[in-house]
Design a protein around this motif. Structure first.
Motif, mmCIF file in Angstrom:
data_model
loop_
_atom_site.group_PDB
_atom_site.id
_atom_site.type_symbol
_atom_site.label_atom_id
_atom_site.label_comp_id
_atom_site.label_asym_id
_atom_site.label_seq_id
_atom_site.Cartn_x
_atom_site.Cartn_y
_atom_site.Cartn_z
ATOM 1 N N VAL A 132 23.570 -75.680 4.697
ATOM 2 C CA VAL A 132 24.882 -75.060 4.875
ATOM 3 C C VAL A 132 24.831 -73.661 4.281
ATOM 4 C CG1 VAL A 132 27.344 -75.193 4.334
ATOM 5 C CG2 VAL A 132 26.053 -77.290 4.764
ATOM 6 N N SER A 133 25.286 -72.673 5.037
ATOM 7 C CA SER A 133 25.274 -71.301 4.544
ATOM 8 C C SER A 133 26.313 -71.110 3.443
ATOM 9 C CB SER A 133 25.570 -70.322 5.694
ATOM 10 O OG SER A 133 26.911 -70.461 6.122
ATOM 11 N N ARG A 140 39.374 -78.264 -1.389
ATOM 12 C CA ARG A 140 40.018 -78.187 -2.703
ATOM 13 C C ARG A 140 41.541 -78.149 -2.572
ATOM 14 N NH1 ARG A 140 35.746 -74.104 -3.770
ATOM 15 N NH2 ARG A 140 34.094 -75.150 -4.923
ATOM 16 N N VAL A 141 42.035 -77.414 -1.584
ATOM 17 C CA VAL A 141 43.484 -77.378 -1.350
ATOM 18 C C VAL A 141 43.994 -78.768 -0.978
ATOM 19 C CG1 VAL A 141 45.285 -76.479 0.175
ATOM 20 C CG2 VAL A 141 43.504 -74.946 -0.692
ATOM 21 N N LYS A 142 43.251 -79.456 -0.120
ATOM 22 C CA LYS A 142 43.644 -80.812 0.286
ATOM 23 C C LYS A 142 43.627 -81.761 -0.901
ATOM 24 C CE LYS A 142 42.519 -84.465 3.609
ATOM 25 N NZ LYS A 142 41.577 -84.871 4.698
ATOM 26 N N LEU A 181 33.658 -83.243 -0.307
ATOM 27 C CA LEU A 181 33.288 -82.051 -1.075
ATOM 28 C C LEU A 181 31.948 -82.250 -1.773
ATOM 29 C CD1 LEU A 181 34.037 -79.245 -2.053
ATOM 30 C CD2 LEU A 181 35.349 -80.290 -3.898
ATOM 31 N N SER A 182 31.708 -83.451 -2.278
ATOM 32 C CA SER A 182 30.426 -83.749 -2.917
ATOM 33 C C SER A 182 29.282 -83.645 -1.917
ATOM 34 C CB SER A 182 30.468 -85.151 -3.526
ATOM 35 O OG SER A 182 29.212 -85.501 -4.067
ATOM 36 N N THR A 183 29.476 -84.179 -0.722
ATOM 37 C CA THR A 183 28.444 -84.101 0.320
ATOM 38 C C THR A 183 28.195 -82.655 0.712
ATOM 39 O OG1 THR A 183 29.063 -86.277 1.163
ATOM 40 C CG2 THR A 183 27.820 -84.844 2.646
ATOM 41 N N LEU A 184 29.283 -81.888 0.853
ATOM 42 C CA LEU A 184 29.146 -80.475 1.214
ATOM 43 C C LEU A 184 28.352 -79.716 0.160
ATOM 44 C CD1 LEU A 184 30.043 -78.147 3.131
ATOM 45 C CD2 LEU A 184 32.024 -77.847 1.631
ATOM 46 N N LEU A 215 31.735 -71.891 1.269
ATOM 47 C CA LEU A 215 32.920 -71.411 0.562
ATOM 48 C C LEU A 215 34.195 -71.693 1.345
ATOM 49 C CD1 LEU A 215 31.562 -67.985 -0.783
ATOM 50 C CD2 LEU A 215 31.967 -70.092 -2.080
ATOM 51 N N GLU A 216 34.146 -71.494 2.674
ATOM 52 C CA GLU A 216 35.342 -71.737 3.494
ATOM 53 C C GLU A 216 35.709 -73.215 3.498
ATOM 54 O OE1 GLU A 216 34.424 -70.156 7.309
ATOM 55 O OE2 GLU A 216 34.710 -68.059 6.728
ATOM 56 N N ALA A 217 34.719 -74.073 3.744
ATOM 57 C CA ALA A 217 34.987 -75.511 3.813
ATOM 58 C C ALA A 217 35.376 -76.067 2.448
ATOM 59 C CB ALA A 217 33.754 -76.251 4.356
ATOM 60 N N ALA A 218 34.712 -75.582 1.394
ATOM 61 C CA ALA A 218 35.001 -76.077 0.054
ATOM 62 C C ALA A 218 36.422 -75.703 -0.365
ATOM 63 C CB ALA A 218 33.991 -75.508 -0.947
#
Length: 468
Positions: free
Chosen positions: A390-391, A403-405, A377-380, A396-399
């Motif tokens: 990153v768009s 976060r759920v994980k 998440l930090s890298t993203l 938002l989708e990947a983050a």
């Protein structure tokens, strides 16, 4: 223009207005502004009737400015008929307020004087210049706000803390070799934190820890005494584990950790469980099953009382917050109930499978997966806000998925239960204090419910024990 009587007579009673958005000089900034404004009033031959100061208040974000509001009221009332400020952006940075001031000046005939240059609001050119200057000030504020947001995003993406405000206990603000904000450990405070965490996980109350710290002369970073609440905040702070806590995510910080991640999760789980229970865990239990016995019908707690038979009992005590119950007079003999629960605890303690499960260590793979997910998440975040590769939609989708994980892994990485005693259970139980016995029961039992029964002999069938 409708001039006031004071204007007709030529007498100018001026209001000096001073303001700074962020005062970092204990009032020296507005004091300098007042000096400059008074000098200008003297040059013009105006009387300074009043000084209005909004210190440490922004004129950009719309926050209430009490002194500015009083000044407008005094202008409307004719108490003052001129305003002096260092520059127009001290007066306001909002075009809507510029229009409001121009309208008021037109109605009252008020003058406006700036140290940087006067504006004649009675002429169309003067009003046009005021509007342009207000729009420029607004744009400058918006650009500054955007720069601050970008800088904060970049700082957070690098795991760097914000050094403003009160320092966290255990650390001092510092700078890395490249100038990036960071923290450095205060060794004596760090040692105190580690020892207190060990003590609290072993059963010592937060109140007791606070008393010991205060008696030793230890103070908070604000110079105050410690309470159970402030000790809890220190021990459970993610900063101590080298973690940067954002609104919706946690990421690795760029400073050294005082405790490891597993210890942080353990103390966080314990302190969260204690919130709202009062006394910071400092009041020792008066009875073996304090806080564990409840009514099977409504779930209200049963409290130890002396029954009408002059014997100890756990009794349903009606309280407004519990609501009505069909068994308001429910009670159970305390001695018999405690004996039944103790027998069950001792029986389970003597089972190797239970001992092995209760004394399990934290799962290292879970902690490792959690660290990997937070690093991802930090890298993203870095790739989105610093590198810009990153768009927003993909971020938002990947983050959100990460976060759920992370939340799931944090739940799995639950605090370890207190280590159960070694040796013969009966011998250890007989030699334990009431507080130690209460802790062992709480380790084994999550709840005890009592259902309605006939008065007379004790009936163990009325009891339902939920084992952990």
């Amino acid at each position: 223009m409708k001039p006031t009587q004071a204007t007709k007579s030529g007498h100018i009673r001026a209001a000096v207005y001073t303001r700074i958005s962020k005062d970092q000089s204990n009032g020296l900034g507005v004091a300098r502004q007042e000096t400059l404004c008074r000098k200008l009033a003297e040059e013009k031959g105006w009387e300074v009737a009043a000084v209005y100061t909004d210190n440490d208040i922004s004129a950009y974000n719309g926050a209430p400015r009490p002194a500015y509001a009083r000044m407008l009221e005094d202008l409307q009332a004719g108490t003052v008929n001129a305003v002096i400020c260092v520059d127009l952006d001290r007066l306001t940075r909002r075009p809507s307020e510029i229009e409001e001031f121009i309208t008021l000046a037109d109605q009252t005939g008020a003058h406006l004087a700036n140290v940087s240059g006067d504006l004649d609001l009675s002429s169309s050119d003067g009003r046009f210049r005021a509007r342009i200057m207000g729009a420029v000030a607004r744009q400058e504020s918006e650009k500054k706000s955007e720069r601050i947001i970008r800088a904060n995003d970049q700082r957070r993406a690098r795991g760097a803390p914000h050094l403003g405000g009160v320092r966290p206990y255990g650390y001092l603000p510092a700078r890395a070799t490249d100038g990036t904000p960071t923290f450095r450990i205060v060794e004596d405070e760090a040692t105190r934190i580690r020892n207190a965490i060990d003590d609290h996980l072993a059963g010592k109350s937060l109140n007791q820890i606070a008393r010991e710290w205060n008696q030793a002369g230890t103070r908070t970073t604000k110079g105050g005494v410690f309470s159970a609440t402030t000790v809890r905040r220190v021990l459970a702070s993610p900063v101590c584990a080298g973690l940067l806590k954002l609104d919706r995510e946690t990421m690795a910080g760029n400073w050294p950790a005082i405790i490891d991640r597993a210890t942080h999760e353990a103390i966080r789980q314990k302190t969260e469980a204690r919130k709202g229970q009062g006394q910071g865990g400092g009041r020792p239990p008066k009875k073996l099953l304090t806080g564990l016995v409840r009514c099977a019908n409504c779930g209200a707690p049963l409290y130890w009382r002396v029954s009408i038979r002059r014997e100890g009992a756990y009794v349903h005590v009606a309280k407004p917050e519990t609501g009505p119950c069909v068994t308001p007079g429910l009670s159970i003999n305390a001695e018999s109930l405690e004996a039944q629960v103790a027998a069950g605890v001792l029986s389970r303690l003597d089972t190797p499978e239970v001992r092995s499960e209760m004394n399990r260590p934290l799962a290292d793979p879970t902690a490792a997966f959690l660290e990997q997910s937070e690093a991802a998440l930090s890298t993203l975040t870095h790739d989105r806000y610093v590198r810009g590769i990153v768009s927003e939609r993909n971020y938002l989708e990947a983050a959100e998925a990460l976060r759920v994980k992370i939340a799931t892994l944090q739940m799995e990485l639950a605090a370890p239960l207190p280590e159960l005693p070694k040796g013969d259970p009966a011998t250890l139980w007989d030699g334990a204090t009431l507080e130690e016995r209460h802790r062992i029961v709480g380790t084994m039992v999550s709840g005890i419910t009592v259902s309605e029964g006939k008065s007379g002999d004790y009936d163990p069938e009325r009891i339902s024990i939920t084992w952990r």
